[in-house]
Design an enzyme around this catalytic site. Sequence first.
Site, PDB file in Angstrom:
ATOM      1  N   ASP A  94      -4.243  -9.206  -7.106  1.00 19.40           N
ATOM      2  CA  ASP A  94      -5.081  -8.456  -6.162  1.00 19.40           C
ATOM      3  C   ASP A  94      -6.233  -9.364  -5.733  1.00 19.40           C
ATOM      4  O   ASP A  94      -7.169  -9.585  -6.506  1.00 19.40           O
ATOM      5  CB  ASP A  94      -5.633  -7.188  -6.815  1.00 19.40           C
ATOM      6  CG  ASP A  94      -4.587  -6.102  -7.004  1.00 19.40           C
ATOM      7  OD1 ASP A  94      -3.389  -6.413  -6.933  1.00 19.40           O
ATOM      8  OD2 ASP A  94      -4.984  -4.941  -7.254  1.00 19.40           O
ATOM      9  N   LYS A 158      -5.318  -3.133   0.118  1.00 18.67           N
ATOM     10  CA  LYS A 158      -6.018  -2.325  -0.889  1.00 18.67           C
ATOM     11  C   LYS A 158      -7.428  -2.033  -0.404  1.00 18.67           C
ATOM     12  O   LYS A 158      -8.089  -2.901   0.164  1.00 18.67           O
ATOM     13  CB  LYS A 158      -6.027  -3.092  -2.213  1.00 18.67           C
ATOM     14  CG  LYS A 158      -6.816  -2.437  -3.350  1.00 18.67           C
ATOM     15  CD  LYS A 158      -6.719  -3.306  -4.606  1.00 18.67           C
ATOM     16  CE  LYS A 158      -7.647  -2.827  -5.706  1.00 18.67           C
ATOM     17  NZ  LYS A 158      -7.574  -3.694  -6.915  1.00 18.67           N
ATOM     18  N   LYS A 187      -2.805   0.417  -1.360  1.00 15.18           N
ATOM     19  CA  LYS A 187      -3.394   0.769  -2.647  1.00 15.18           C
ATOM     20  C   LYS A 187      -4.797   1.319  -2.424  1.00 15.18           C
ATOM     21  O   LYS A 187      -5.649   0.644  -1.854  1.00 15.18           O
ATOM     22  CB  LYS A 187      -3.433  -0.444  -3.573  1.00 15.18           C
ATOM     23  CG  LYS A 187      -4.048  -0.155  -4.953  1.00 15.18           C
ATOM     24  CD  LYS A 187      -3.939  -1.373  -5.864  1.00 15.18           C
ATOM     25  CE  LYS A 187      -4.683  -1.153  -7.181  1.00 15.18           C
ATOM     26  NZ  LYS A 187      -4.563  -2.316  -8.092  1.00 15.18           N
TER      27      LYS A 187
END
Length: 219
Positions: A94, A158, A187
């Site tokens: 991430d 995300k 996300k």
Amino acid sequence: MELTKEELATYLDHTNLQPNATKEQIQQTCEEAKEFNTAAVCVNAYWTSFVAKRLADTDIKTCVVVGFPLGATTGEAKVAEAESAIKKGADEIDMVINIGELLSGDDAAVEGDIVAVANAVHEHDKILKVIIETSFLDPDHIVKACQLAKHAGADFVKTSTGFSSAGAKTEDVRLMRETVGDRLGVKASGGIHSYEEAIAMIEAGASRLGVSATKKILA
């Protein structure tokens, strides 16, 4: 929408990114993830090997953050972080985008940053999620960030690090899903503390949720 505890757990990245997290607390995070069979455990890079070893006998992924939480490190540093984490057992990365360059209008710098990490991650057949930090962005910037991530080859976009002024909002998740379509995952992360909030994010288009309140949500 209603999901069973087991169904909802498959959406969750059980997360502990606190800078003062102890080894015992990271161990507990892993045990809780195994108890509920979450999608992943998300941690800072230092804990990669520790977590990967404890999840080795499960299908739970080891997720590691890169360029975290500011996104203002160099592209070379982000690539090195990602490669180091993968070498130590990370399944998913991430990364935080260069937020300042996005707000400056330098799309090439932002996309190049993502491309470099995406290439490094995909070389090992791993997953890249791109954190755009929606609390700093207006809707036009959210769309732009998602378009750049999509074009750069990311697997997910995300919402948040959880360390900024606000976390995930359903309207941002919905806009992100509309922008990336079905090609990328979305996300939602930051500020999700209840079953109802988790379901609202999924209904808005989230395919993964980053949460530290896993036990409370699944209760």
